[in-house]
Design a protein around this motif. Structure first.
Motif, PDB file in Angstrom:
ATOM      1  N   ARG A 163       0.812  -1.216   0.000  1.00 42.72           N
ATOM      2  CA  ARG A 163       0.000   0.000   0.000  1.00 42.72           C
ATOM      3  C   ARG A 163       0.846   1.268   0.000  1.00 42.72           C
ATOM      4  NH1 ARG A 163      -4.030   0.134   4.827  1.00 42.72           N
ATOM      5  NH2 ARG A 163      -4.557  -1.830   3.794  1.00 42.72           N
ATOM      6  N   TYR A 164       1.938   1.299   0.792  1.00 41.96           N
ATOM      7  CA  TYR A 164       2.726   2.516   0.917  1.00 41.96           C
ATOM      8  C   TYR A 164       4.074   2.428   0.211  1.00 41.96           C
ATOM      9  CZ  TYR A 164      -0.658   3.114   4.691  1.00 41.96           C
ATOM     10  OH  TYR A 164      -1.812   3.213   5.402  1.00 41.96           O
ATOM     11  N   ALA A 165       4.201   1.543  -0.766  1.00 36.63           N
ATOM     12  CA  ALA A 165       5.490   1.325  -1.424  1.00 36.63           C
ATOM     13  C   ALA A 165       5.986   2.573  -2.144  1.00 36.63           C
ATOM     14  CB  ALA A 165       5.389   0.164  -2.420  1.00 36.63           C
ATOM     15  N   SER A 166       5.034   3.364  -2.704  1.00 42.35           N
ATOM     16  CA  SER A 166       5.424   4.562  -3.466  1.00 42.35           C
ATOM     17  C   SER A 166       5.653   5.772  -2.577  1.00 42.35           C
ATOM     18  CB  SER A 166       4.348   4.888  -4.509  1.00 42.35           C
ATOM     19  OG  SER A 166       3.117   5.172  -3.880  1.00 42.35           O
ATOM     20  N   GLU A 167       5.525   5.585  -1.242  1.00 43.12           N
ATOM     21  CA  GLU A 167       5.665   6.713  -0.328  1.00 43.12           C
ATOM     22  C   GLU A 167       6.845   6.503   0.608  1.00 43.12           C
ATOM     23  OE1 GLU A 167       1.977   7.700   1.579  1.00 43.12           O
ATOM     24  OE2 GLU A 167       0.802   6.986  -0.122  1.00 43.12           O
ATOM     25  N   PRO A 188       4.576  -0.299 -17.609  1.00 39.49           N
ATOM     26  CA  PRO A 188       3.971   1.030 -17.808  1.00 39.49           C
ATOM     27  C   PRO A 188       4.293   1.979 -16.661  1.00 39.49           C
ATOM     28  CG  PRO A 188       2.309  -0.512 -17.056  1.00 39.49           C
ATOM     29  CD  PRO A 188       3.558  -1.325 -17.285  1.00 39.49           C
ATOM     30  N   LEU A 189       4.288   3.266 -16.971  1.00 35.29           N
ATOM     31  CA  LEU A 189       4.450   4.316 -15.968  1.00 35.29           C
ATOM     32  C   LEU A 189       3.068   4.909 -15.697  1.00 35.29           C
ATOM     33  CD1 LEU A 189       7.583   6.027 -17.527  1.00 35.29           C
ATOM     34  CD2 LEU A 189       7.561   4.820 -15.339  1.00 35.29           C
ATOM     35  N   ILE A 190       2.542   4.647 -14.519  1.00 37.16           N
ATOM     36  CA  ILE A 190       1.177   5.062 -14.197  1.00 37.16           C
ATOM     37  C   ILE A 190       1.204   5.956 -12.969  1.00 37.16           C
ATOM     38  CG2 ILE A 190      -1.136   4.278 -13.541  1.00 37.16           C
ATOM     39  CD1 ILE A 190      -0.565   1.672 -15.035  1.00 37.16           C
ATOM     40  N   THR A 226       7.233  -1.854  -9.004  1.00 38.03           N
ATOM     41  CA  THR A 226       7.296  -0.973  -7.828  1.00 38.03           C
ATOM     42  C   THR A 226       8.166   0.240  -8.103  1.00 38.03           C
ATOM     43  OG1 THR A 226       7.045  -2.914  -6.390  1.00 38.03           O
ATOM     44  CG2 THR A 226       7.852  -0.888  -5.382  1.00 38.03           C
ATOM     45  N   PHE A 227       9.302  -0.021  -8.753  1.00 36.98           N
ATOM     46  CA  PHE A 227      10.192   1.087  -9.099  1.00 36.98           C
ATOM     47  C   PHE A 227       9.491   2.093 -10.018  1.00 36.98           C
ATOM     48  CE2 PHE A 227      13.007   3.002 -12.193  1.00 36.98           C
ATOM     49  CZ  PHE A 227      13.992   3.567 -11.409  1.00 36.98           C
ATOM     50  N   CYS A 228       8.784   1.580 -11.024  1.00 39.64           N
ATOM     51  CA  CYS A 228       8.142   2.467 -12.000  1.00 39.64           C
ATOM     52  C   CYS A 228       7.009   3.272 -11.372  1.00 39.64           C
ATOM     53  CB  CYS A 228       7.636   1.654 -13.198  1.00 39.64           C
ATOM     54  SG  CYS A 228       8.975   1.141 -14.303  1.00 39.64           S
ATOM     55  N   ASN A 229       6.411   2.741 -10.318  1.00 41.45           N
ATOM     56  CA  ASN A 229       5.400   3.538  -9.611  1.00 41.45           C
ATOM     57  C   ASN A 229       6.028   4.807  -9.026  1.00 41.45           C
ATOM     58  OD1 ASN A 229       3.327   1.740 -10.168  1.00 41.45           O
ATOM     59  ND2 ASN A 229       3.610   0.591  -8.258  1.00 41.45           N
ATOM     60  N   GLN A 230       7.234   4.624  -8.459  1.00 39.92           N
ATOM     61  CA  GLN A 230       7.942   5.785  -7.930  1.00 39.92           C
ATOM     62  C   GLN A 230       8.452   6.678  -9.057  1.00 39.92           C
ATOM     63  OE1 GLN A 230      11.008   4.052  -5.525  1.00 39.92           O
ATOM     64  NE2 GLN A 230       9.675   3.712  -3.776  1.00 39.92           N
ATOM     65  N   ALA A 231       8.970   6.045 -10.125  1.00 38.16           N
ATOM     66  CA  ALA A 231       9.515   6.809 -11.240  1.00 38.16           C
ATOM     67  C   ALA A 231       8.438   7.652 -11.914  1.00 38.16           C
ATOM     68  CB  ALA A 231      10.164   5.878 -12.254  1.00 38.16           C
ATOM     69  N   ILE A 263      16.405   4.661  -4.074  1.00 36.88           N
ATOM     70  CA  ILE A 263      16.060   5.152  -5.414  1.00 36.88           C
ATOM     71  C   ILE A 263      15.065   6.294  -5.312  1.00 36.88           C
ATOM     72  CG2 ILE A 263      14.848   4.539  -7.537  1.00 36.88           C
ATOM     73  CD1 ILE A 263      16.128   1.752  -7.304  1.00 36.88           C
ATOM     74  N   ALA A 264      14.067   6.140  -4.437  1.00 36.47           N
ATOM     75  CA  ALA A 264      13.060   7.193  -4.269  1.00 36.47           C
ATOM     76  C   ALA A 264      13.718   8.489  -3.826  1.00 36.47           C
ATOM     77  CB  ALA A 264      12.010   6.759  -3.256  1.00 36.47           C
TER      78      ALA A 264
END
Length: 625
Positions: A43-47, A232-234, A264-269, A126-127
């Motif tokens: 849930r909080y991977a992009s944060e 994809p980059l979403i 997961t990486f692309c969610n942050q990217a 990376i983030a």
């Protein structure tokens, strides 16, 4: 000393109870760790940059370590039980087998959790790197270099959807040596990327040469590409592009874990790229507004709620004669240096009396240092937020000084010339006042003089009113002939008139215009006389001369002024008309030299005139060619 069987049995039971308690704690810790995994890695991977998420990450790590230590304690406990004398071998063996299964499962789980924790640490780093810059080019480079590093790819590229055209655009390509690859060198089918963007589903192929779904892509087959992964980059449920990586060397380079890690990486990217795009757009919009602000001809000044000047454009600086750097950050009371403008009182009233209204006071004509008399109009607005709280002021200064000056100049030009030149010439002078030098200038002109013959006889035989009417009728038709050639009437001297050419506007063929005007006046007079009784016929003499003269306004500065010419060329033209016979035109040599191709003349004759030491060479005009 021998140990009693009862004591040994009792000790074994207590140790087994402790072991069972440790297993229950371990299982509870498993469940808690799993919940933390769902939160932190799902849930909080992009944060990952959020301090609260970071705290959850640390808790997950501690839970895994505690789980591992509990397993080790349980294993040590089982070894103690097995070493007890008289222990129930069957029970101990069963318990040991059960523990071994638990230990193996725990070891496997801990290994998985350790790998996931390391991956999470990598993603967190990376983030941080991606969020360290808002420059789009720098973010794109970081994205591709980290993608290739994380999944150990040979190369990769990134494509973005243009938000204006909705077209897919090649953005950046890099290799594992962190070198940029040109678009032309990166010959790879884009159909794979387009499909990923359209479906929003990641693509993974461990051997593209054997993958039937990819065999249709000619470039993949032609370039012997083996391992492929595209994600994809979403961001905010909007697909803004895709990241593609591959290898032409190794098959089976990527697996599901790499795909999941890349997702997961692309969610942050995607978030980092979108933020950089927005930052670029904001900067472009700001630059656009700054360009508009600096290009506005009106002065624009804004303040915040405290009255501190926040913006002061170049036009305002030019109008008020102030330095921008000396004004920004100062309170608007600094305008007290111009008490004649009343700006401070005006701004204060805007705060006290108006919400979103605008004050439009009367125009102010006053003197400013370095500019003289100026004409200014002020537009002041009190700026309010949605709660009607005062947040600042906006002042617009409209400088109409030059407009008023040009209007005054146009009025002066019209007053001076509209009686003497054709209206078209007046309009040209008004459009280009710089072409006019009312103060006087020396230039070559051509002069025409015309004078009535027998004026004294008419005065003796006719009433004064009749003489005046007769002369005005003749002068009117001659003026029209001059206007047709765009000449300037500079003087009416009783029964005579004077016209000049090449002033106030430049006329390249001014000598020819003067000759044509004289000829047209002669023809007009003769034509008019056909309709008049013989006793009202009058004759004229005409003289045309070309040379240097001083032209400009002559007269009182405060009263009557006339635009005229002064110089020998004028005097000679007057002498020529005095010596011309009835209804004949004499042209001087200086004029003839410029018009000889276009006229018919009689033989040159010498003419001695007043104030000339030698005779003039003059010719009578017979006609025009």
């Amino acid at each position: 000393m021998a140990v009693s069987p009862d004591w040994s049995w009792k000790t074994g039971n207590e140790l087994r109870a402790i072991g069972e308690t440790l297993v229950r704690i371990s299982r509870a810790l498993h469940e808690h760790t799993h919940k933390l995994e769902v939160a932190v890695e799902g849930r909080y991977a992009s944060e990952g940059t959020d301090p609260r998420v970071r705290l959850l990450t640390d808790s997950l790590y501690m839970s895994r370590m505690a789980d591992l230590e509990l397993g080790r304690l349980n294993q040590a406990l089982q070894q103690v039980l097995q070493a007890q004398p008289g222990a129930d071998q069957n029970n101990a063996q069963a318990l040991n087998n059960n523990f071994e299964r638990e230990r193996e499962a725990l070891a496997t789980h801990i290994s998985t959790l350790t790998r996931q924790h390391n991956e999470l640490e990598t993603l967190y780093g990376i983030a941080q790197a991606l969020n360290s810059s808002l420059q789009l080019d720098e973010v794109l480079r970081l994205v591709m270099d980290r993608v290739i590093e994380v999944v150990n790819a040979e190369r990769g590229f990134l494509m973005l959807v243009n938000p204006q055209t909705n077209e897919l655009e090649f953005t950046i390509a890099r290799d594992k040596e962190a070198r940029t690859i040109s678009e032309s060198a990166f010959n790879i089918s884009r159909s794979t990327v387009k499909r990923v963007i359209q479906t929003r589903q990641a693509l993974l192929s461990d051997d593209a040469q054997m993958d039937s779904a990819l065999r249709a892509s000619e470039s993949i087959m032609a370039y012997n590409i083996r391992s492929i992964m595209c994600v994809p980059l979403i961001v905010r449920n909007n697909c803004i592009g895709a990241v593609y990586v591959d290898s032409r060397i190794n098959a089976n380079l990527f697996g599901p874990k790499h795909r999941d890690l890349l997702i997961t990486f692309c969610n942050q990217a995607a978030i980092a790229i979108d933020n950089a795009r927005l930052f670029t757009q904001v900067n472009e919009d700001r630059q656009y507004m700054d360009n508009i602000f600096h290009s506005i001809a009106n002065g624009v000044i804004t303040t915040d709620a405290t009255g501190t000047i926040k913006t002061f454009n170049p036009a305002a600086a030019a109008i008020l004669g102030l330095n921008i750097q000396n004004i920004i950050g100062k309170h608007y009371s600094i305008f007290n240096i111009f008490p004649q403008l009343g700006l401070v009182d005006l701004l204060q009233r805007a705060i006290n009396q108006h919400d979103h209204g605008t004050i439009v006071p009367n125009s102010i004509d006053c003197e400013l240092p370095g500019r003289g008399i100026v004409s200014l109009t002020f537009y002041v607005s009190s700026l309010r937020d949605q709660q009607h709280a005062h947040v600042g002021l906006a002042l617009v200064i409209d400088d109409s000084t030059e407009l008023k000056r040009s209007k005054a100049q146009a009025k002066q030009i019209r007053r001076i010339f509209e009686r003497y030149v054709h209206p078209n010439v007046v309009e040209q002078l008004i459009k280009d006042p710089m072409a006019l030098n009312l103060g006087g200038e020396t230039k070559e002109i051509s002069v025409v003089f015309a004078d009535i013959r027998g004026y004294t006889r008419l005065s003796e035989s006719m009433a004064p009113e009749e003489v005046m009417n007769l002369i005005n009728r003749y002068l009117k038709i001659m003026c029209e002939a001059i206007w047709e050639e765009e000449g300037t009437l500079t003087a009416f001297q009783g029964d005579a008139l004077m016209a000049i050419f090449n002033a106030p506007l430049v006329q390249r063929n001014h000598a020819l215009r003067a000759v044509r005007a004289a000829w047209k006046m002669r023809l007009a007079v003769q034509e008019y006389q056909h309709s008049q009784p013989q006793e009202l016929h009058v004759s004229f003499g005409f003289g045309v001369n070309t040379g240097l003269a001083t032209v400009g306004n002559v007269g009182s500065l405060d009263r009557m002024q006339n635009y005229t010419a002064i110089g020998d060329v004028v005097n000679v033209a007057s002498r020529l008309q005095s010596n011309a016979s009835d209804n004949n035109i004499l042209i001087n040599e200086s004029t003839f030299i410029q018009v000889y191709r276009y006229v018919q003349v009689g033989a040159a004759v010498p003419l001695q005139v007043k104030n000339k030491t030698g005779p003039l060479t003059v010719r009578p005009l017979i006609g025009l060619l």
